[in-house]
Design a protein around this motif. Structure first.
Motif, short mmCIF file in Angstrom:
data_model
loop_
_atom_site.label_atom_id
_atom_site.label_comp_id
_atom_site.label_asym_id
_atom_site.label_seq_id
_atom_site.Cartn_x
_atom_site.Cartn_y
_atom_site.Cartn_z
N ILE A 44 0.84 -1.21 0.00
CA ILE A 44 0.00 0.00 0.00
C ILE A 44 0.87 1.25 0.00
CG2 ILE A 44 -1.73 1.28 1.31
CD1 ILE A 44 -2.76 -1.41 2.35
N TRP A 45 1.93 1.23 0.81
CA TRP A 45 2.84 2.38 0.85
C TRP A 45 3.49 2.61 -0.52
CZ3 TRP A 45 8.07 2.79 -0.15
CH2 TRP A 45 8.66 4.01 0.21
N LEU A 46 3.90 1.54 -1.21
CA LEU A 46 4.52 1.69 -2.52
C LEU A 46 3.52 2.26 -3.53
CD1 LEU A 46 6.95 1.24 -4.37
CD2 LEU A 46 6.14 -1.10 -4.75
N LEU A 47 2.27 1.81 -3.44
CA LEU A 47 1.25 2.32 -4.35
C LEU A 47 1.03 3.82 -4.13
CD1 LEU A 47 -0.89 1.71 -6.50
CD2 LEU A 47 -2.50 1.20 -4.64
N ILE A 48 0.95 4.26 -2.87
CA ILE A 48 0.79 5.69 -2.58
C ILE A 48 2.04 6.46 -3.00
CG2 ILE A 48 0.48 7.37 -0.72
CD1 ILE A 48 -1.14 5.25 0.77
N TYR A 49 3.20 5.88 -2.75
CA TYR A 49 4.48 6.50 -3.12
C TYR A 49 4.53 6.76 -4.63
CZ TYR A 49 9.60 6.79 -3.63
OH TYR A 49 10.88 7.18 -3.93
N SER A 50 4.01 5.82 -5.41
CA SER A 50 4.08 5.94 -6.87
C SER A 50 3.17 7.02 -7.42
CB SER A 50 3.73 4.60 -7.51
OG SER A 50 2.36 4.27 -7.30
N ASN A 54 7.82 14.48 -6.52
CA ASN A 54 9.11 14.45 -5.84
C ASN A 54 9.08 15.29 -4.56
OD1 ASN A 54 10.21 12.74 -7.66
ND2 ASN A 54 11.75 14.16 -8.46
N GLU A 55 8.40 16.43 -4.59
CA GLU A 55 8.36 17.31 -3.42
C GLU A 55 7.63 16.63 -2.27
OE1 GLU A 55 7.59 18.15 -6.48
OE2 GLU A 55 9.26 19.51 -6.94
N GLU A 56 6.54 15.96 -2.55
CA GLU A 56 5.79 15.28 -1.49
C GLU A 56 6.58 14.10 -0.94
OE1 GLU A 56 1.14 15.98 -2.78
OE2 GLU A 56 2.30 14.42 -3.80
N ILE A 57 7.32 13.40 -1.78
CA ILE A 57 8.11 12.26 -1.32
C ILE A 57 9.26 12.74 -0.44
CG2 ILE A 57 9.66 10.42 -2.08
CD1 ILE A 57 7.88 10.14 -4.57
N LEU A 58 9.94 13.82 -0.85
CA LEU A 58 11.09 14.32 -0.10
C LEU A 58 10.70 15.10 1.13
CD1 LEU A 58 13.33 15.44 -3.11
CD2 LEU A 58 13.54 13.36 -1.72
N SER A 59 9.42 15.38 1.30
CA SER A 59 8.98 16.12 2.48
C SER A 59 9.09 15.28 3.75
CB SER A 59 7.54 16.60 2.29
OG SER A 59 6.65 15.48 2.24
N GLY A 60 9.15 13.96 3.60
CA GLY A 60 9.31 13.08 4.76
C GLY A 60 8.03 12.63 5.40
N ASN A 61 6.89 13.08 4.90
CA ASN A 61 5.60 12.67 5.46
C ASN A 61 5.15 11.40 4.72
OD1 ASN A 61 3.18 12.46 6.74
ND2 ASN A 61 2.47 14.53 6.22
N PHE A 62 5.58 10.25 5.24
CA PHE A 62 5.38 8.99 4.53
C PHE A 62 3.92 8.53 4.53
CE2 PHE A 62 9.77 8.84 6.17
CZ PHE A 62 10.44 8.75 4.96
N PHE A 63 3.16 8.95 5.53
CA PHE A 63 1.79 8.43 5.68
C PHE A 63 0.75 9.32 5.01
CE2 PHE A 63 4.28 6.97 9.30
CZ PHE A 63 4.09 5.60 9.22
N VAL A 255 16.45 12.77 -9.88
CA VAL A 255 15.86 11.44 -9.74
C VAL A 255 14.34 11.60 -9.73
CG1 VAL A 255 15.65 9.36 -8.36
CG2 VAL A 255 17.82 10.59 -8.42
N ASN A 256 13.66 10.84 -10.56
CA ASN A 256 12.20 10.86 -10.59
C ASN A 256 11.70 9.75 -9.68
OD1 ASN A 256 9.47 10.97 -11.14
ND2 ASN A 256 9.73 11.14 -13.36
N TYR A 257 11.50 10.07 -8.40
CA TYR A 257 11.13 9.05 -7.42
C TYR A 257 9.73 8.49 -7.68
CZ TYR A 257 15.17 10.73 -4.80
OH TYR A 257 16.45 11.08 -4.42
N GLY A 258 8.81 9.33 -8.10
CA GLY A 258 7.47 8.85 -8.37
C GLY A 258 7.44 7.83 -9.50
N ALA A 259 8.20 8.08 -10.57
CA ALA A 259 8.26 7.13 -11.68
C ALA A 259 8.94 5.83 -11.26
CB ALA A 259 9.00 7.76 -12.86
#
Length: 293
Positions: A44-50, A54-63, A255-259
Motif C-alpha cells: 500500500i505504501w509503494l502504491l501511494i508512493y508511486s 518528488n516534493e511530497e516524497i522528499l517532504s518526509g511525510n510517509f503516511f 531522480v524521478n522518485y514517483g516514476a
C-alpha cells in the motif's frame, strides 16, 4: 433440589470455557491481524508512493496521501523505463528457465523416489548440497566460463545459472511428494504394459501438479526479481531484464522518485497476480510434499 444445584455448578464452567475460547480466539485474530498489516503495508505504501510528486516524497511525510494523484508517473514509467522491452526479456528468461527446471526436477525426483537403486539418496543429498552454494560465490568463475564459450551477454548466460540454482529446491519439493504416491498404481500400469515414460507422463506427472505449481511460483519469484547475475552477465541494453528499468529514472542531477515507484508497482504486479491465481495449488503442494517427505 439436586437438579438446581447441578445447574448452578455447570453454568460457571460453561462460562469459563466460553471466556477461554474467546480469549484464545482474540489472540489468534490479533496475531493474524498484525501479520496482515505487516505484509500489506509495504504494498500500500509503494502504491501511494508511486502517485506522489518528488516534493511530497522528499517532504518526509510517509503516511500522507498525495494532494493530487500523479497518474502520469505510470505513463512515465512505461515510456521512459523501457517497460515493455524489459518485460519481454524477463518473461522470456523466466519462462524458459521454469520449463527446464520443471522438466529436469520432475524427472530427477521420479528417478530418485520411484527407481529402486542404492544411490538414490546420495543423488538427493548432492542436490540438497546445491542449495547451500551462495550465488555470489559463483559469479567470477561463471563469468570466465561464459566468456570462454562465447555466451556472455546473452540470455543463455542467465538461463543456465538460473536453472542450476532453482533445480535443487525443486527436486527437494517434488521428491518429498512423489514418495507419497502408492507403488500399487505403478505396478498396475506395468502389468498393463506401460513403460517408464508412460508411467511418468500419464500417472506421476498429473498427480504431481500441486507441488509443481509450488515450484513454479518459487522459481518465478526468485528469477523475476534477480538482479546480481543479470547485472554481471548482461550489458546490452536490448537484453536487460525488468529490474534494470529503475535506473532509467536516475540521472546525474535528478531522480524521478514517483516514476521509480510506479515502475516498481508495475514490476511487482505480475508476481502478485500469479500468486493469487495459484495460491490454492501452492498451499496444497507445500502440504502434500511435507506429508511423508
Amino acid at each position: 433440589m439436586s437438579q438446581s444445584v447441578s445447574i448452578t455448578v455447570a453454568k460457571p464452567v460453561a462460562e469459563t470455557r466460553r471466556s477461554r475460547f474467546t480469549f484464545t480466539k482474540g489472540i489468534v485474530f490479533a496475531f493474524f491481524g498484525i501479520l496482515l498489516v505487516t505484509q500489506l503495508y509495504p504494498l500500500i505504501w509503494l502504491l501511494i508512493y508511486s502517485l506522489k510528486t518528488n516534493e511530497e516524497i522528499l517532504s518526509g511525510n510517509f503516511f500522507a496521501l498525495p494532494s493530487v494523484w500523479q497518474w502520469s508517473n505510470y505513463s512515465a514509467a512505461v515510456e521512459g523505463g523501457n517497460y515493455w522491452k524489459y518485460l519481454g526479456n524477463s518473461v522470456l528468461v523466466t519462462s524458459v528457465t521454469m520449463v527446464c527446471v520443471i522438466l529436469l526436477a520432475s524427472l530427477t525426483a521420479f528417478a530418485i523416489t520411484r527407481f529402486r537403486w542404492k544411490y538414490g539418496q546420495v543423488v538427493l543429498l548432492i542436490f540438497l548440497l546445491g542449495m547451500m552454494i551462495p550465488m555470489q560465490g559463483t559469479l567470477l568463475p561463471l563469468m570466465i566460463m561464459f566468456k570462454n564459450i562465447d555466451i556472455l551477454n546473452t540470455h543463455l548466460s542467465l538461463i543456465l545459472p538460473y536453472i542450476a540454482f532453482q533445480t535443487p529446491i525443486a527436486v527437494f519439493i517434488l521428491s518429498g511428494f512423489m514418495k507419497t504416491i502408492p507403488q500399487e498404481i505403478e505396478e498396475s500400469a506395468i502389468m498393463d504394459g506401460a513403460g517408464v515414460f508412460r508411467i511418468f507422463g500419464s500417472i506421476v506427472l498429473p498427480v504431481s501438479i500441486p507441488p509443481i505449481m509450488t515450484v513454479c511460483i518459487l522459481a518465478f519469484i526468485n528469477i523475476w526479481n534477480e538482479y546480481i547475475m543479470a547485472a554481471t552477465f548482461i550489458s546490452a541494453e536490448k537484453l536487460k531484464t525488468l529490474p534494470f528499468g529503475v535506473y532509467s529514472f536516475v540521472s546525474q542531477y535528478s531522480v524521478n522518485y514517483g516514476a521509480i515507484g510506479a515502475f516498481l508497482v508495475l514490476g511487482a504486479l505480475p508476481v502478485i497476480l500469479i500468486y493469487f491465481l495459484l495460491a490454492e495449488k501452492i498451499t496444497k503442494g507445500m502440504v502434500a510434499g511435507a506429508v511423508k517427505g
